[in-house]
Design a protein around this motif. Structure first.
Motif, PDB file in Angstrom:
ATOM      1  N   PHE A   1      49.520  79.390   6.769  1.00 57.25           N
ATOM      2  CA  PHE A   1      50.451  78.275   6.665  1.00 57.25           C
ATOM      3  C   PHE A   1      50.145  77.414   5.440  1.00 57.25           C
ATOM      4  O   PHE A   1      50.999  76.666   4.975  1.00 57.25           O
ATOM      5  CB  PHE A   1      50.287  77.472   7.961  1.00 57.25           C
ATOM      6  CG  PHE A   1      51.232  76.341   8.181  1.00 57.25           C
ATOM      7  CD1 PHE A   1      50.761  75.046   8.310  1.00 57.25           C
ATOM      8  CD2 PHE A   1      52.586  76.558   8.305  1.00 57.25           C
ATOM      9  CE1 PHE A   1      51.617  73.991   8.541  1.00 57.25           C
ATOM     10  CE2 PHE A   1      53.449  75.510   8.540  1.00 57.25           C
ATOM     11  CZ  PHE A   1      52.961  74.224   8.666  1.00 57.25           C
ATOM     12  N   TYR A   2      48.927  77.512   4.917  1.00 59.09           N
ATOM     13  CA  TYR A   2      48.474  76.619   3.852  1.00 59.09           C
ATOM     14  C   TYR A   2      48.610  77.273   2.494  1.00 59.09           C
ATOM     15  O   TYR A   2      48.281  78.451   2.308  1.00 59.09           O
ATOM     16  CB  TYR A   2      47.029  76.184   4.128  1.00 59.09           C
ATOM     17  CG  TYR A   2      46.968  75.309   5.349  1.00 59.09           C
ATOM     18  CD1 TYR A   2      46.941  75.857   6.631  1.00 59.09           C
ATOM     19  CD2 TYR A   2      47.009  73.924   5.235  1.00 59.09           C
ATOM     20  CE1 TYR A   2      46.953  75.055   7.755  1.00 59.09           C
ATOM     21  CE2 TYR A   2      47.008  73.113   6.356  1.00 59.09           C
ATOM     22  CZ  TYR A   2      46.990  73.687   7.609  1.00 59.09           C
ATOM     23  OH  TYR A   2      47.009  72.880   8.722  1.00 59.09           O
ATOM     24  N   ASP A   3      49.051  76.490   1.514  1.00 57.34           N
ATOM     25  CA  ASP A   3      49.371  77.019   0.191  1.00 57.34           C
ATOM     26  C   ASP A   3      48.247  76.838  -0.826  1.00 57.34           C
ATOM     27  O   ASP A   3      48.140  77.614  -1.776  1.00 57.34           O
ATOM     28  CB  ASP A   3      50.628  76.328  -0.342  1.00 57.34           C
ATOM     29  CG  ASP A   3      51.818  76.534   0.575  1.00 57.34           C
ATOM     30  OD1 ASP A   3      52.238  75.565   1.244  1.00 57.34           O
ATOM     31  OD2 ASP A   3      52.319  77.678   0.625  1.00 57.34           O
ATOM     32  N   TYR A   4      47.451  75.803  -0.652  1.00 56.56           N
ATOM     33  CA  TYR A   4      46.406  75.484  -1.632  1.00 56.56           C
ATOM     34  C   TYR A   4      45.063  75.369  -0.913  1.00 56.56           C
ATOM     35  O   TYR A   4      44.984  74.775   0.158  1.00 56.56           O
ATOM     36  CB  TYR A   4      46.726  74.150  -2.338  1.00 56.56           C
ATOM     37  CG  TYR A   4      48.121  74.050  -2.876  1.00 56.56           C
ATOM     38  CD1 TYR A   4      49.056  73.199  -2.298  1.00 56.56           C
ATOM     39  CD2 TYR A   4      48.511  74.807  -3.976  1.00 56.56           C
ATOM     40  CE1 TYR A   4      50.344  73.099  -2.789  1.00 56.56           C
ATOM     41  CE2 TYR A   4      49.802  74.715  -4.476  1.00 56.56           C
ATOM     42  CZ  TYR A   4      50.716  73.860  -3.874  1.00 56.56           C
ATOM     43  OH  TYR A   4      51.986  73.767  -4.372  1.00 56.56           O
ATOM     44  N   TRP A   5      44.027  75.893  -1.564  1.00 52.99           N
ATOM     45  CA  TRP A   5      42.685  75.896  -0.982  1.00 52.99           C
ATOM     46  C   TRP A   5      41.661  75.426  -2.004  1.00 52.99           C
ATOM     47  O   TRP A   5      41.792  75.725  -3.201  1.00 52.99           O
ATOM     48  CB  TRP A   5      42.303  77.303  -0.514  1.00 52.99           C
ATOM     49  CG  TRP A   5      43.048  77.740   0.697  1.00 52.99           C
ATOM     50  CD1 TRP A   5      44.305  78.266   0.742  1.00 52.99           C
ATOM     51  CD2 TRP A   5      42.592  77.686   2.041  1.00 52.99           C
ATOM     52  NE1 TRP A   5      44.655  78.530   2.038  1.00 52.99           N
ATOM     53  CE2 TRP A   5      43.621  78.187   2.859  1.00 52.99           C
ATOM     54  CE3 TRP A   5      41.412  77.249   2.645  1.00 52.99           C
ATOM     55  CZ2 TRP A   5      43.505  78.276   4.244  1.00 52.99           C
ATOM     56  CZ3 TRP A   5      41.288  77.334   4.018  1.00 52.99           C
ATOM     57  CH2 TRP A   5      42.324  77.841   4.806  1.00 52.99           C
ATOM     58  N   GLY A   6      40.654  74.728  -1.507  1.00 52.43           N
ATOM     59  CA  GLY A   6      39.538  74.364  -2.365  1.00 52.43           C
ATOM     60  C   GLY A   6      38.470  75.439  -2.346  1.00 52.43           C
ATOM     61  O   GLY A   6      38.596  76.451  -1.645  1.00 52.43           O
ATOM     62  N   GLN A   7      37.408  75.204  -3.117  1.00 47.67           N
ATOM     63  CA  GLN A   7      36.321  76.157  -3.233  1.00 47.67           C
ATOM     64  C   GLN A   7      35.251  75.970  -2.167  1.00 47.67           C
ATOM     65  O   GLN A   7      34.403  76.844  -1.991  1.00 47.67           O
ATOM     66  CB  GLN A   7      35.676  76.053  -4.618  1.00 47.67           C
ATOM     67  CG  GLN A   7      36.605  76.482  -5.748  1.00 47.67           C
ATOM     68  CD  GLN A   7      37.009  77.930  -5.626  1.00 47.67           C
ATOM     69  OE1 GLN A   7      36.161  78.812  -5.529  1.00 47.67           O
ATOM     70  NE2 GLN A   7      38.312  78.198  -5.614  1.00 47.67           N
ATOM     71  N   GLY A   8      35.289  74.849  -1.493  1.00 43.26           N
ATOM     72  CA  GLY A   8      34.377  74.645  -0.383  1.00 43.26           C
ATOM     73  C   GLY A   8      33.170  73.797  -0.726  1.00 43.26           C
ATOM     74  O   GLY A   8      32.781  73.665  -1.896  1.00 43.26           O
ATOM     75  N   THR A   9      32.595  73.212   0.314  1.00 40.69           N
ATOM     76  CA  THR A   9      31.341  72.468   0.198  1.00 40.69           C
ATOM     77  C   THR A   9      30.448  72.899   1.366  1.00 40.69           C
ATOM     78  O   THR A   9      30.914  73.004   2.506  1.00 40.69           O
ATOM     79  CB  THR A   9      31.592  70.942   0.190  1.00 40.69           C
ATOM     80  OG1 THR A   9      30.363  70.249  -0.033  1.00 40.69           O
ATOM     81  CG2 THR A   9      32.216  70.451   1.493  1.00 40.69           C
ATOM     82  N   GLN A  10      29.186  73.159   1.065  1.00 41.96           N
ATOM     83  CA  GLN A  10      28.276  73.728   2.059  1.00 41.96           C
ATOM     84  C   GLN A  10      27.660  72.644   2.930  1.00 41.96           C
ATOM     85  O   GLN A  10      27.170  71.620   2.433  1.00 41.96           O
ATOM     86  CB  GLN A  10      27.159  74.512   1.363  1.00 41.96           C
ATOM     87  CG  GLN A  10      26.122  75.103   2.293  1.00 41.96           C
ATOM     88  CD  GLN A  10      26.679  76.215   3.158  1.00 41.96           C
ATOM     89  OE1 GLN A  10      27.482  77.024   2.708  1.00 41.96           O
ATOM     90  NE2 GLN A  10      26.244  76.265   4.412  1.00 41.96           N
TER      91      GLN A  10
END
Length: 129
Positions: free
Chosen positions: A115-124
């Motif tokens: 459903f989501y169009d944009y994603w970040g790279q993440g944070t641990q």
């Protein structure tokens, strides 16, 4: 170009708290969007932990975290934040934020990642017991 940037992750002891932040570049996290937080632990599938609809601020959480996680919008920093309290070792994961394009849909899904169009790279986030 649209970019989502997460921050605020780190290593903490069980029982502690963290506040993760998601800032968008190229779009604003406002106006009929769903913004979600997801996580992926090593060897496990990515799962949704909570989402917020930017119109009205309605939030939905996964049952496993709803008593400890809280999503909010920060108008001044134009970010969507995830407050995590009473951290557990099983919260150890890479945390991602994601956003949809503006839509007339009134609800947000915490589980339907497509459903989501944009994603970040993440944070641990790493929690030691």
């Amino acid at each position: 170009q649209v970019q989502l940037v997460e921050s605020g992750g780190g290593s903490v002891q069980a029982g502690g708290s963290l506040r993760l932040s998601c800032v968008a570049y190229g779009i604003t996290l406002t106006y009929r969007r769903c913004v979600g937080w997801f996580r992926q632990a090593p060897g496990k599938e990515r799962e949704g932990v909570g989402v917020i609809h930017t119109d009205g601020g309605i939030t939905v959480y996964a049952d496993s975290v709803k008593d400890r996680f809280a999503i909010s919008r920060d108008i001044t920093t134009r970010s969507v934040d995830l407050q995590i309290n009473f951290l557990k070792a099983e919260d150890t994961a890479m945390y991602y934020c994601a956003a949809t394009k503006p839509s007339l849909e009134s609800g947000c899904s915490v589980s339907a990642m497509g459903f989501y169009d944009y994603w970040g790279q993440g944070t641990q986030v790493t929690v030691s017991s």
